[in-house]
Motif scaffolding. Structure first.
Motif, PDB file in Angstrom:
ATOM      1  N   SER A  62       0.817  -1.214   0.000  1.00 55.96           N
ATOM      2  CA  SER A  62       0.000   0.000   0.000  1.00 55.96           C
ATOM      3  C   SER A  62       0.854   1.268   0.000  1.00 55.96           C
ATOM      4  CB  SER A  62      -0.927   0.016   1.223  1.00 55.96           C
ATOM      5  OG  SER A  62      -1.768  -1.119   1.247  1.00 55.96           O
ATOM      6  N   ALA A  63       2.060   1.167   0.561  1.00 58.50           N
ATOM      7  CA  ALA A  63       2.908   2.351   0.704  1.00 58.50           C
ATOM      8  C   ALA A  63       3.807   2.596  -0.493  1.00 58.50           C
ATOM      9  CB  ALA A  63       3.770   2.217   1.961  1.00 58.50           C
ATOM     10  N   ILE A 238      -1.933   8.024   8.331  1.00 58.98           N
ATOM     11  CA  ILE A 238      -2.167   6.708   8.928  1.00 58.98           C
ATOM     12  C   ILE A 238      -3.639   6.528   9.288  1.00 58.98           C
ATOM     13  CG2 ILE A 238      -1.621   5.240  10.908  1.00 58.98           C
ATOM     14  CD1 ILE A 238       1.167   6.456  10.913  1.00 58.98           C
ATOM     15  N   SER A 239      -4.256   7.587   9.826  1.00 56.63           N
ATOM     16  CA  SER A 239      -5.671   7.505  10.208  1.00 56.63           C
ATOM     17  C   SER A 239      -6.561   7.279   8.997  1.00 56.63           C
ATOM     18  CB  SER A 239      -6.086   8.798  10.923  1.00 56.63           C
ATOM     19  OG  SER A 239      -5.303   9.006  12.080  1.00 56.63           O
ATOM     20  N   LEU A 240      -6.162   7.817   7.839  1.00 59.24           N
ATOM     21  CA  LEU A 240      -6.950   7.667   6.612  1.00 59.24           C
ATOM     22  C   LEU A 240      -6.510   6.475   5.777  1.00 59.24           C
ATOM     23  CD1 LEU A 240      -7.088  11.432   5.534  1.00 59.24           C
ATOM     24  CD2 LEU A 240      -8.879  10.100   6.689  1.00 59.24           C
ATOM     25  N   PHE A 241      -5.559   5.692   6.295  1.00 61.50           N
ATOM     26  CA  PHE A 241      -5.024   4.529   5.586  1.00 61.50           C
ATOM     27  C   PHE A 241      -4.420   4.920   4.227  1.00 61.50           C
ATOM     28  CE2 PHE A 241      -8.361   2.928   8.383  1.00 61.50           C
ATOM     29  CZ  PHE A 241      -7.662   1.958   9.089  1.00 61.50           C
ATOM     30  N   ARG A 242      -3.869   6.128   4.142  1.00 60.78           N
ATOM     31  CA  ARG A 242      -3.164   6.572   2.947  1.00 60.78           C
ATOM     32  C   ARG A 242      -1.673   6.345   3.160  1.00 60.78           C
ATOM     33  NH1 ARG A 242      -5.428   9.651  -0.903  1.00 60.78           N
ATOM     34  NH2 ARG A 242      -3.482   9.009  -1.903  1.00 60.78           N
ATOM     35  N   ASP A 244       0.590   5.452   1.085  1.00 59.80           N
ATOM     36  CA  ASP A 244       1.466   5.997   0.050  1.00 59.80           C
ATOM     37  C   ASP A 244       1.833   7.450   0.372  1.00 59.80           C
ATOM     38  OD1 ASP A 244      -1.151   6.738  -0.239  1.00 59.80           O
ATOM     39  OD2 ASP A 244      -1.154   6.681  -2.429  1.00 59.80           O
ATOM     40  N   GLU A 245       0.863   8.208   0.908  1.00 60.28           N
ATOM     41  CA  GLU A 245       1.171   9.563   1.364  1.00 60.28           C
ATOM     42  C   GLU A 245       2.142   9.529   2.544  1.00 60.28           C
ATOM     43  OE1 GLU A 245      -2.267  11.782   2.319  1.00 60.28           O
ATOM     44  OE2 GLU A 245      -3.120  11.730   0.295  1.00 60.28           O
ATOM     45  N   MET A 246       1.898   8.603   3.470  1.00 64.95           N
ATOM     46  CA  MET A 246       2.765   8.486   4.636  1.00 64.95           C
ATOM     47  C   MET A 246       4.206   8.192   4.230  1.00 64.95           C
ATOM     48  SD  MET A 246       2.908   5.555   7.518  1.00 64.95           S
ATOM     49  CE  MET A 246       3.798   4.623   6.301  1.00 64.95           C
ATOM     50  N   MET A 247       4.390   7.322   3.221  1.00 63.93           N
ATOM     51  CA  MET A 247       5.733   7.006   2.756  1.00 63.93           C
ATOM     52  C   MET A 247       6.416   8.239   2.174  1.00 63.93           C
ATOM     53  SD  MET A 247       8.102   4.786   2.524  1.00 63.93           S
ATOM     54  CE  MET A 247       7.223   3.262   2.919  1.00 63.93           C
ATOM     55  N   THR A 248       5.673   9.070   1.472  1.00 65.54           N
ATOM     56  CA  THR A 248       6.231  10.321   0.943  1.00 65.54           C
ATOM     57  C   THR A 248       6.695  11.220   2.071  1.00 65.54           C
ATOM     58  OG1 THR A 248       4.721  10.194  -0.951  1.00 65.54           O
ATOM     59  CG2 THR A 248       5.776  12.315  -0.513  1.00 65.54           C
ATOM     60  N   TYR A 249       5.882  11.352   3.113  1.00 62.42           N
ATOM     61  CA  TYR A 249       6.246  12.203   4.242  1.00 62.42           C
ATOM     62  C   TYR A 249       7.471  11.641   4.981  1.00 62.42           C
ATOM     63  CZ  TYR A 249       1.655  14.287   3.468  1.00 62.42           C
ATOM     64  OH  TYR A 249       0.565  14.913   2.901  1.00 62.42           O
ATOM     65  N   ILE A 250       7.556  10.319   5.076  1.00 66.94           N
ATOM     66  CA  ILE A 250       8.714   9.716   5.734  1.00 66.94           C
ATOM     67  C   ILE A 250       9.990   9.990   4.944  1.00 66.94           C
ATOM     68  CG2 ILE A 250       9.783   7.500   6.318  1.00 66.94           C
ATOM     69  CD1 ILE A 250       7.057   6.496   7.165  1.00 66.94           C
ATOM     70  N   LEU A 251       9.898   9.924   3.623  1.00 69.54           N
ATOM     71  CA  LEU A 251      11.064  10.255   2.797  1.00 69.54           C
ATOM     72  C   LEU A 251      11.466  11.712   2.980  1.00 69.54           C
ATOM     73  CD1 LEU A 251      10.138   8.371  -0.518  1.00 69.54           C
ATOM     74  CD2 LEU A 251      11.829   7.693   1.212  1.00 69.54           C
ATOM     75  N   MET A 252      10.501  12.593   3.127  1.00 70.57           N
ATOM     76  CA  MET A 252      10.812  14.002   3.378  1.00 70.57           C
ATOM     77  C   MET A 252      11.498  14.177   4.728  1.00 70.57           C
ATOM     78  SD  MET A 252       7.421  15.996   1.992  1.00 70.57           S
ATOM     79  CE  MET A 252       7.020  16.031   0.258  1.00 70.57           C
TER      80      MET A 252
END
Length: 273
Positions: A62-63, A238-242, A244-252
């Motif tokens: 998913s990420a 994480i709350s919205l189960f997104r 892929d967005e979370m992975m982008t923020y982690i890379l940032m």
């Protein structure tokens, strides 16, 4: 001729190696028992990890790939990273005066009053004992959601940590110049201003840069409890189960942390030259 009597000195007994081996065995056994208890209390289980491997695979599916949509993900993420950096920077800078005051009052080289010394050390211990995330939760209820709560949390916690580090650095300097000034009639404030603080400035700056690096990372965690920054966006994803967005923020976050680490390392290297 007079004959001098030579007295044979008693040979000291050799240390009992067996006693040392027994003590070492007891220590090892105690450590093993302690870790066995800790493993049981933390529910460490290889079986649970293996059985949950499918969940990790689903999460990665998913990420990956990350979502690099500029308007809805990347641009807000960059802005949030800057807020996270600002929280760590402002919190670290605003804690400097309080840290210096506590360090001077809590170091034996500059504080001669035992009550003041013990009180200062007690304040340091309290501020260090309370995690910054707990301070953030308290300030979120006081000033509301947003970066200001994170700044206040960083100020309090970092004051205790930096004051502790700086006071120890002050106690490790050569006491000769300080004693000479005291003999000449100088007060503790004069000793601190003219001898102690100028001596430890390079150490102070190095420790300050180290704490800035740590506080930027802490600002990320504070965002998870509503203190703003990139951590807030990660929690929202994480709350919205997104994922892929979370992975982008982690890379940032990775880019931000590496940049701060390289910058502080370059400054420390410059100071050491």
């Amino acid at each position: 001729m007079t004959t001098l009597a030579v007295r044979r000195l008693a040979v000291p007994p050799r240390p009992r190696r067996r006693t040392g081996l027994i003590a070492a065995a007891v220590i090892v056994a105690a450590l093993i028992a302690l870790h066995w208890w800790a493993v049981r209390e933390t529910d460490v289980s290889v079986t649970a990890l293996v059985s949950g491997w499918s969940g990790i695979v689903d999460f990665l599916e998913s990420a990956v790939p990350p979502d690099f949509t500029w308007a809805t993900v990347v641009k807000p993420g960059i802005e949030a990273c800057l807020v996270t950096l600002a929280i760590g920077l402002v919190g670290t800078t605003f804690s400097i005066p309080f840290s210096i005051l506590l360090a001077v009052l809590g170091a034996r080289t500059t504080s001669r009053n035992s009550f003041v010394y013990q009180a200062s050390r007690g304040i340091m211990s309290f501020l260090r004992a309370v995690p910054d995330i707990v301070f953030a939760l308290i300030f979120v209820t006081a000033v509301g959601l947003g970066p200001f709560a994170g700044v206040l949390a960083i100020i309090l916690h970092n004051t205790g940590v930096m004051a502790k580090l700086w006071s120890e650095a002050m106690e490790e300097i050569d006491s000769g110049p300080s004693d000479a000034l005291r003999v000449a009639g100088a007060s503790s404030a004069q000793v601190a201003a003219h001898v102690v603080l100028p001596t430890v400035v390079p150490t102070f700056v190095g420790l300050l840069l180290y704490r800035l690096d740590v506080n930027v990372r802490s600002s990320l965690v504070l965002g998870l409890v509503g203190a703003g920054g990139i951590g807030f966006l990660i929690n929202q994803s994480i709350s919205l189960f997104r994922f892929d967005e979370m992975m982008t923020y982690i890379l940032m976050v990775l880019v931000l942390v590496v940049a701060v680490d390289l910058l502080s390392g370059a400054v420390r290297k410059r100071l050491a030259v």
